[in-house]
Design a protein around this motif. Sequence first.
Motif, PDB file in Angstrom:
ATOM      1  N   ARG A 113       0.842  -1.203   0.000  1.00 48.68           N
ATOM      2  CA  ARG A 113       0.000   0.000   0.000  1.00 48.68           C
ATOM      3  C   ARG A 113       0.875   1.250   0.000  1.00 48.68           C
ATOM      4  O   ARG A 113       1.952   1.262   0.596  1.00 48.68           O
ATOM      5  CB  ARG A 113      -0.889   0.003   1.241  1.00 48.68           C
ATOM      6  N   GLN A 146      -5.575   7.208   9.118  1.00 47.55           N
ATOM      7  CA  GLN A 146      -6.445   8.260   8.610  1.00 47.55           C
ATOM      8  C   GLN A 146      -7.631   7.682   7.839  1.00 47.55           C
ATOM      9  O   GLN A 146      -7.493   6.691   7.139  1.00 47.55           O
ATOM     10  CB  GLN A 146      -5.598   9.118   7.683  1.00 47.55           C
ATOM     11  N   THR A 147      -8.810   8.328   7.972  1.00 47.89           N
ATOM     12  CA  THR A 147      -9.985   7.766   7.314  1.00 47.89           C
ATOM     13  C   THR A 147     -10.117   8.189   5.849  1.00 47.89           C
ATOM     14  O   THR A 147     -10.858   7.583   5.106  1.00 47.89           O
ATOM     15  CB  THR A 147     -11.279   8.143   8.049  1.00 47.89           C
ATOM     16  N   GLY A 148      -9.449   9.225   5.416  1.00 47.98           N
ATOM     17  CA  GLY A 148      -9.559   9.607   4.016  1.00 47.98           C
ATOM     18  C   GLY A 148      -8.395  10.493   3.613  1.00 47.98           C
ATOM     19  O   GLY A 148      -7.812  11.188   4.447  1.00 47.98           O
ATOM     20  N   GLY A 149      -8.033  10.467   2.357  1.00 50.79           N
ATOM     21  CA  GLY A 149      -7.004  11.357   1.846  1.00 50.79           C
ATOM     22  C   GLY A 149      -5.585  10.974   2.222  1.00 50.79           C
ATOM     23  O   GLY A 149      -4.668  11.773   2.098  1.00 50.79           O
ATOM     24  N   GLY A 164      -7.988   1.388  -7.905  1.00 47.89           N
ATOM     25  CA  GLY A 164      -9.004   2.408  -7.721  1.00 47.89           C
ATOM     26  C   GLY A 164      -8.845   3.121  -6.392  1.00 47.89           C
ATOM     27  O   GLY A 164      -7.952   2.817  -5.603  1.00 47.89           O
ATOM     28  N   SER A 165      -9.740   4.072  -6.136  1.00 45.59           N
ATOM     29  CA  SER A 165      -9.712   4.839  -4.900  1.00 45.59           C
ATOM     30  C   SER A 165      -9.912   3.944  -3.683  1.00 45.59           C
ATOM     31  O   SER A 165     -10.609   2.951  -3.760  1.00 45.59           O
ATOM     32  CB  SER A 165     -10.851   5.866  -4.888  1.00 45.59           C
ATOM     33  N   LYS A 166      -9.309   4.328  -2.582  1.00 46.63           N
ATOM     34  CA  LYS A 166      -9.562   3.734  -1.263  1.00 46.63           C
ATOM     35  C   LYS A 166      -9.171   2.266  -1.177  1.00 46.63           C
ATOM     36  O   LYS A 166      -9.632   1.540  -0.306  1.00 46.63           O
ATOM     37  CB  LYS A 166     -11.040   3.878  -0.867  1.00 46.63           C
ATOM     38  N   SER A 167      -8.306   1.801  -2.085  1.00 43.61           N
ATOM     39  CA  SER A 167      -7.969   0.383  -2.079  1.00 43.61           C
ATOM     40  C   SER A 167      -7.190  -0.031  -0.840  1.00 43.61           C
ATOM     41  O   SER A 167      -7.280  -1.158  -0.396  1.00 43.61           O
ATOM     42  CB  SER A 167      -7.145   0.022  -3.309  1.00 43.61           C
ATOM     43  N   GLY A 168      -6.411   0.882  -0.306  1.00 43.98           N
ATOM     44  CA  GLY A 168      -5.538   0.491   0.794  1.00 43.98           C
ATOM     45  C   GLY A 168      -6.134   0.662   2.178  1.00 43.98           C
ATOM     46  O   GLY A 168      -5.430   0.594   3.160  1.00 43.98           O
ATOM     47  N   MET A 169      -7.433   0.901   2.271  1.00 39.73           N
ATOM     48  CA  MET A 169      -8.050   1.102   3.582  1.00 39.73           C
ATOM     49  C   MET A 169      -7.936  -0.163   4.409  1.00 39.73           C
ATOM     50  O   MET A 169      -8.296  -1.232   3.968  1.00 39.73           O
ATOM     51  CB  MET A 169      -9.540   1.408   3.434  1.00 39.73           C
ATOM     52  N   SER A 170      -7.435  -0.053   5.604  1.00 39.36           N
ATOM     53  CA  SER A 170      -7.463  -1.218   6.502  1.00 39.36           C
ATOM     54  C   SER A 170      -7.333  -0.760   7.930  1.00 39.36           C
ATOM     55  O   SER A 170      -6.970   0.362   8.175  1.00 39.36           O
ATOM     56  CB  SER A 170      -6.340  -2.168   6.181  1.00 39.36           C
TER      57      SER A 170
END
Lengths: 280, 283, 121
Positions: free
Chosen positions: C19, C46-49, C115-121
Amino acid sequence: MIISVASGKGGTGKTTVAVNLALALGDCQLLDCDVEEPNAQVFLKADIRAREPATVRVPEIDYQKCDFCGKCRDVCAYHALAVLPGKVLFFPQMCHSCGACEMLCPRKAIRETDRTIGEIETGDREGIRFVQGKLNVGETMAPPLIRQVKSRIEPNSVAILDAPPGTSCPMVTAVRGSDFCILVTEPTPFGMNDLHLAIDTVKKLGIPYGVVVNRAEADDLKTRDYFKSNRIPLLLKIPLDRKIAELYSIGTPFIGPMPEYREKFRALFKTISETVKVSP
Amino acid sequence: MKQILVISGKGGTGKTVLTGALAALAPNKVMADCDVDAANLYLLLNPSIREKHPFQSGASAVIDPALCSRCGQCSAACRFDAVSRDFVVNPIACEGCGLCARVCPAGAVTMKENTAGDWFVSETRYGPFVHAKLGLAEENSGKLVAKVRETAGEIAESKAADYVIIDGPPGIGCPVIASLSGVDLAVIVTEPSLSAIHDAERVMDLAKHFEVPVKLVVNKWDINPAVTEDIQKLCDSRHVPLIGQIPFDRVVVESVLAGEPVTERADGSLKEEFIKIWEAVRS
Amino acid sequence: MKIAITSEGRTLDSAVDPRFGRCGYFLIIDTDTDKVEALQNPGTQQTGGAGIQAGQLMASKGVEVVLTGNMGPNAFQVIQSAGIKVVTGVSGKISEALRAYKDGKLSPAENPSVGSKSGMS
């Protein structure tokens, strides 16, 4: 008086109730606030008189004034701005149009411009003044568009709002400020599960509510007892009826061919008016 | 590992019933419910919750009345109409931008982190299941959806699963985009009504925008065979494979009432249809 | 020249973190001096950006090349605007990735890899 029509679960019959209620009343406003998937017009078939772009305010950088200090990036809670040497990048999908960057830029190098996120259409049919919002495909934020649809609510008339499904921000943005909320459900485990969530949400918002059960089985005493013992006001039952389903599939509001429902919807409105009168 | 998402645009067309069937038919898979707003898949999968995690997202402003001088700068700056006349912030309206805290000359506003919901990792007889519950009236920005998907993806990787089967939310906004971006296939469930077709078309446009391949299933096709034919024509003109037509059948209703995937109860041609759909999904 | 590699740990023996915005660490290697700096990523929770922030961090550190597993469109836009080259699809040990890049075996990406937000964990 503002009456919103909502549900936790999608596809339970919000639009059916909203459109038939509007047609039964005649002189009123119908506003489709389900801007992601507006459907009321499929049934109402209003003559559309005007189309206007729906916009949100977004920052534009004046490079004559900007010194790339990074303040705008630091105050943006949504990380919609990136500042690099000699360049400011803006990510419109992340912007909530809060205005912080514009207001707090020390060099007044940001001014706001309009960005189109959808369209608002207005029209009429049979005394019903119709407004609908349509979010452009690929846009993420429904609430600003819903607020703009709601800004068209006429004072001193009856406004019926078709709300988006769910219990999160789009639904709350639509329902907030209503005098009464009709929750539409179906007597299935999915429908009842989501009805509870929707009831808790309108209670949290402090809005009086009542329930319409759609696709009700004729002998469904279980639902009736359940509503009674949980003190959930049951406004109307619409039966699981092949004719209603067929009319729905071709986009025909059922009170036309089934005029007995005209009276039922008028009685429903009367009940709501009386409830609103006695509510604080 | 392939990620398969079930969506519809319009709610109530049968996403969860189809997802439940795919969950029962697919071998070696992980399930995820990305409809975090009105989650229903758990009603069919009967999960035993193994882990529960709070989900922190965003912030809400809180005004300290002891410090507030009632100057009104916060309410003048707020674009979300979240500060009342007596200077109390309505957490439902507040979008957490923090502008009020920055303009308050008395330092009376603090930003408090917001618990937007919970997410869960569960065990079911069909395999691991990741799901979530967004708090009432919370912002469904897609972040909780992304969390559910990511966790399901990690579990799938660690177990060398072949598929992640995802139940999607209705609409075309944030949560749908967060569910859709990067999946291998979106299965659109529609029904033969003008409004369902209208919505399915908008979802097709969205999938095209994100370059996700789509296949289409018509639920309750026999409610209106003429409209089903129109759907077939629409699919042909858009080069979308129509991979299944599920009839209206009491067994589907009974399986939901019994809280199990429809394939556990269906037999004969109804079960064949679901197996056919799964074969078309995997190919 | 400074090369940043997304890493699961602090050393050259650590594995490449696939990521970008939500990696554990950035290992910044100066190829002129062979000095290695391990930078903890402030954006992991972080939740976004997170990708946008990480991109700016790379620019502020004077990084010229980023080696990582995946990069989303927003981060990619920041990195490109900052004139930084990116190689995606990198895996294995940090030391191996560095060697492969120095040997000219890795070529920069033209497009975001996920795509966007792929690495959220």
